[in-house]
Design an enzyme around this catalytic site. Structure first.
Site, short mmCIF file in Angstrom:
data_model
loop_
_atom_site.label_atom_id
_atom_site.label_comp_id
_atom_site.label_asym_id
_atom_site.label_seq_id
_atom_site.Cartn_x
_atom_site.Cartn_y
_atom_site.Cartn_z
N TYR A 1 -33.93 86.25 -32.55
CA TYR A 1 -34.36 85.16 -32.45
C TYR A 1 -34.11 84.82 -30.69
O TYR A 1 -34.85 84.42 -30.23
CB TYR A 1 -33.47 84.18 -33.15
CG TYR A 1 -33.99 84.17 -35.16
CD1 TYR A 1 -33.51 84.95 -35.66
CD2 TYR A 1 -35.31 84.39 -35.37
CE1 TYR A 1 -34.10 84.41 -37.12
CE2 TYR A 1 -36.07 83.86 -36.80
CZ TYR A 1 -35.01 84.02 -37.24
OH TYR A 1 -35.15 84.71 -38.65
N HIS B 1 -29.28 83.08 -42.93
CA HIS B 1 -29.25 84.46 -42.46
C HIS B 1 -28.14 85.92 -43.42
O HIS B 1 -28.18 86.75 -43.22
CB HIS B 1 -29.25 84.69 -40.84
CG HIS B 1 -30.81 84.17 -40.54
ND1 HIS B 1 -31.12 82.34 -40.66
CD2 HIS B 1 -32.39 84.39 -40.54
CE1 HIS B 1 -32.06 82.33 -40.97
NE2 HIS B 1 -32.85 83.09 -40.20
N HIS C 1 -45.66 85.11 -37.77
CA HIS C 1 -46.01 85.62 -38.85
C HIS C 1 -47.23 86.11 -39.13
O HIS C 1 -47.72 86.71 -39.21
CB HIS C 1 -44.67 85.31 -39.87
CG HIS C 1 -43.58 85.45 -39.65
ND1 HIS C 1 -42.66 86.63 -38.22
CD2 HIS C 1 -43.09 84.58 -39.75
CE1 HIS C 1 -41.90 85.89 -38.31
NE2 HIS C 1 -41.70 85.21 -38.26
N HIS D 1 -35.59 78.01 -47.49
CA HIS D 1 -35.52 78.15 -46.26
C HIS D 1 -37.15 78.82 -45.48
O HIS D 1 -37.19 79.98 -46.82
CB HIS D 1 -34.71 79.35 -45.70
CG HIS D 1 -34.48 79.73 -44.41
ND1 HIS D 1 -33.89 78.80 -43.07
CD2 HIS D 1 -34.68 80.40 -43.24
CE1 HIS D 1 -33.64 79.38 -42.30
NE2 HIS D 1 -34.38 79.91 -42.20
N ALA D 2 -37.86 78.51 -44.77
CA ALA D 2 -38.91 79.08 -44.58
C ALA D 2 -39.64 80.76 -44.41
O ALA D 2 -38.54 80.93 -43.67
CB ALA D 2 -39.61 77.71 -43.72
N GLU E 1 -40.64 87.35 -34.60
CA GLU E 1 -40.70 86.22 -34.74
C GLU E 1 -40.59 84.64 -32.90
O GLU E 1 -40.90 84.03 -32.96
CB GLU E 1 -38.90 85.95 -33.85
CG GLU E 1 -38.45 86.80 -35.58
CD GLU E 1 -38.93 86.30 -36.88
OE1 GLU E 1 -38.33 87.07 -37.47
OE2 GLU E 1 -38.86 85.13 -36.25
N HIS F 1 -44.42 78.71 -36.26
CA HIS F 1 -43.57 79.78 -36.18
C HIS F 1 -43.78 80.58 -37.57
O HIS F 1 -44.23 81.79 -37.11
CB HIS F 1 -41.90 79.73 -36.31
CG HIS F 1 -41.00 80.41 -36.06
ND1 HIS F 1 -40.74 80.78 -35.39
CD2 HIS F 1 -40.79 81.61 -37.29
CE1 HIS F 1 -40.07 81.76 -35.70
NE2 HIS F 1 -40.05 82.01 -36.67
N GLU F 2 -44.41 79.71 -38.53
CA GLU F 2 -44.14 80.33 -39.68
C GLU F 2 -45.90 81.35 -39.93
O GLU F 2 -46.13 82.21 -39.94
CB GLU F 2 -44.00 79.65 -40.80
CG GLU F 2 -42.73 79.52 -41.31
CD GLU F 2 -41.96 80.75 -41.38
OE1 GLU F 2 -40.71 80.70 -40.96
OE2 GLU F 2 -41.70 81.49 -41.46
#
Ligand SMILES: O=C(CCC(O)(O)[C@H](Cc1ccccc1)NC(=O)c1ccccc1)N[C@@H](Cc1ccccc1)C(=O)O
Ligand SMILES: [Zn+2]
Length: 490
Positions: A386, A376, A249, A215-216, A273, A245-246
């Site tokens: 999210y 999660h 962060h 999971h990323a 997020e 998305h990553e």
């Protein structure tokens, strides 16, 4: 629990030594199969392999987590109260419910249209015209993104296809090229580029020789230079969006690294997020995809517009009820109103009530623990962040589109194409550099000029599609009869 989730596999009925991992095997099954029973195997097999193993561990985890947050100077009444405190918003749950109520009409129109199209594909005996949709038919293991069934719901077939995955694979895109493309966009928008150690130390692909958490995730080593992504990247559009998305962060890490550690956080967890998804809203536009070689020809007409908005809705609108309900369930577990005896039936009450889906097969309350089949929950990563992100990213997008000098409908905006793109980039950087040193309404004001969450921008973005869906759905039942269940042929 993390290990059970990260190593879980679903094994073929007729060959128990042939086992499928979540990434990529079961992902591909849910995305690509159009066989009702094959989809059921993948959906059920994952829950048998992982959810069931976690069922008896989760209650003890809840107890330990509540003990921990009740200790010493913290004294939160339960874990959910502690998690909600990060938003520093007294009426946070009321605001969320209000936002959700404003977004329900969008979701119900999309749900009714997709249900009609799935009936055409799988048959009227499999799907009711007025009931919930069987959960395994939506292209995703958790029914949280419906982009993979775009081909079944495409409004105007024959127009430019927006599914760029085939072209990515045909053109020989590599994982490195996917990450470089994302880094280039952040740089082009005046943000900080990925440092060398990001490229040296990240894990970009699933290793062949060991089990990892696929999971990323994005990691800050709090030493002002070491930042890393861990991800099992596949060559497809979904993962190009996840890469943004990553990297969002990581961008936050790089921009707030000068603060004392307690301020090296997002304005609120939803902001963290939202960064990458915000930029991906511009990258996903047909003209931008053409610019990076992922679309050959772009047609600028109303039908192509509707096709594009449908593809965006299948990612963004379909997610909203799931993003909302995950922590409705978890907060109730932490405060004791949902007990281990009712974990699974309360889960499916929420899933049917908010998402309008039902399990394809009966659930066994004594054995099944379907929440455990979502990263999660065993990973203990909060989820309302999210839902907040999906709302605020459209507020940020609308504001940066205006700052960049974009004119025309919101869904056609690519902030990197605007004449004043630098001004837009500066606003974003200023917000990121605040970290959590100011309360989140102040950070929001830097970009949008106002201090509250609002559903208006996401509704504005999708308005042309909503109008189109309302016409298409004339005569359809919006919403669903919660009592309907699929026929089960064992
Ligand atoms: O879980 C993720 C992406 C992973 C992550 O980047 O949010 C990651 C989750 C995670 C992993 C390990 C430990 C903790 C959290 N979060 C981060 O890497 C992270 C979290 C907080 C600050 C900085 C980085 N997305 C969610 C929701 C989502 C978001 C956007 C598009 C689609 C779906 C999902 O897949 O269901
Ligand atoms: Zn994230």
């Amino acid at each position: 629990m993390d290990n059970i989730y990260s190593t879980g596999k679903a094994c073929e009925y007729d060959n128990p030594s042939n086992c499928l991992a979540l990434n990529p095997d079961l992902y591909n099954c849910l995305a690509d199969s159009r066989d009702y029973d094959r989809l059921r195997f993948c959906w059920e097999g994952w829950r048998d392999a992982v959810g069931r193993q976690l069922k008896d561990k989760y209650p003890r985890f809840v107890e330990l987590s509540n003990d921990a947050v009740g200790q010493d100077a913290q004294r939160w009444e339960d874990t959910g109260a502690y998690w909600r405190s990060w938003y520093e918003t007294a009426d946070f749950q009321e605001q969320l419910e209000n936002l959700y109520n404003q977004l329900t009409p969008l979701y119900n129109n999309l749900h009714a249209y997709v249900r009609k199209k799935l009936r055409a594909t799988y048959g009227q005996d499999k799907i009711s015209a007025t009931g919930p949709i069987p959960a395994h038919l939506l292209g995703n293991m958790w029914s949280q993104s419906w982009i993979n069934i775009y081909d079944l719901v495409e409004p105007y077939p024959g127009k430019t296809s927006l599914d760029v995955t085939p072209k990515m694979q045909a053109d020989g895109w590599t994982v490195d090229r996917m990450f470089r493309t994302s880094d280039d966009f952040f740089k082009d928008m005046g943000q900080v580029e990925m440092p060398q150690n990001f490229w040296d130390n990240s894990m970009f692909v699933k290793p062949a020789d060991r089990e990892v958490v696929c999971h990323a995730s994005a990691w800050d080593f709090y030493n002002a230079h070491d930042v890393r992504v861990k991800m099992c990247t596949n060559i497809n559009m979904d993962d190009l969006v996840t890469i943004h998305h990553e990297m969002g962060h990581i961008e936050y890490y790089l921009q707030y690294k000068h603060h004392p550690v307690p301020f090296r956080r997002g304005g609120n967890p939803g902001f963290h997020e939202a960064v990458g998804d915000l930029l991906a809203l511009s990258v996903a536009t047909p003209t931008h995809l053409q610019g990076i070689g992922l679309l050959d020809n772009v047609e600028d007409d109303n039908e192509s517009d509707i096709n594009f908005l449908m593809s965006m809705a299948l990612d963004k609108i379909s997610f909203l009820p799931f993003g909302y309900l995950m922590d409705q369930w978890r907060w109730a577990v932490f405060n004791g109103s949902i007990t281990p005896a009712t974990y699974n039936e309360e889960w499916w009450k929420l899933r049917t009530h908010y998402q309008g889906i039902v399990p394809p097969i009966p659930r066994n309350p004594a054995k099944d623990f379907d929440p455990g089949a979502k990263f999660h929950i065993p990973g203990n990563t909060p989820y309302i962040r999210y839902f907040v992100s999906f709302v605020v990213q459209f507020q940020f997008h609308k504001a940066l589109c205006e700052t960049s000098g974009h004119t025309g409908p919101l869904h056609k905006c690519d902030i990197s194409a605007g004449p004043n793109k630098a001004a837009a980039g500066e606003k974003l950087a200023r917000m990121l550099q605040m970290g959590s040193s100011e309360e989140w309404p102040v950070a929001m004001e830097v970009i949008t000029g106002q201090r509250t969450m609002s559903a208006q921008p996401i509704v504005e973005y999708f308005q042309p599609l909503i109008t189109w869906l309302e016409t298409q759905n004339a005569g359809e039942r919006l919403g669903w009869d919660e009592s309907w269940t699929p026929t089960y042929d064992c």
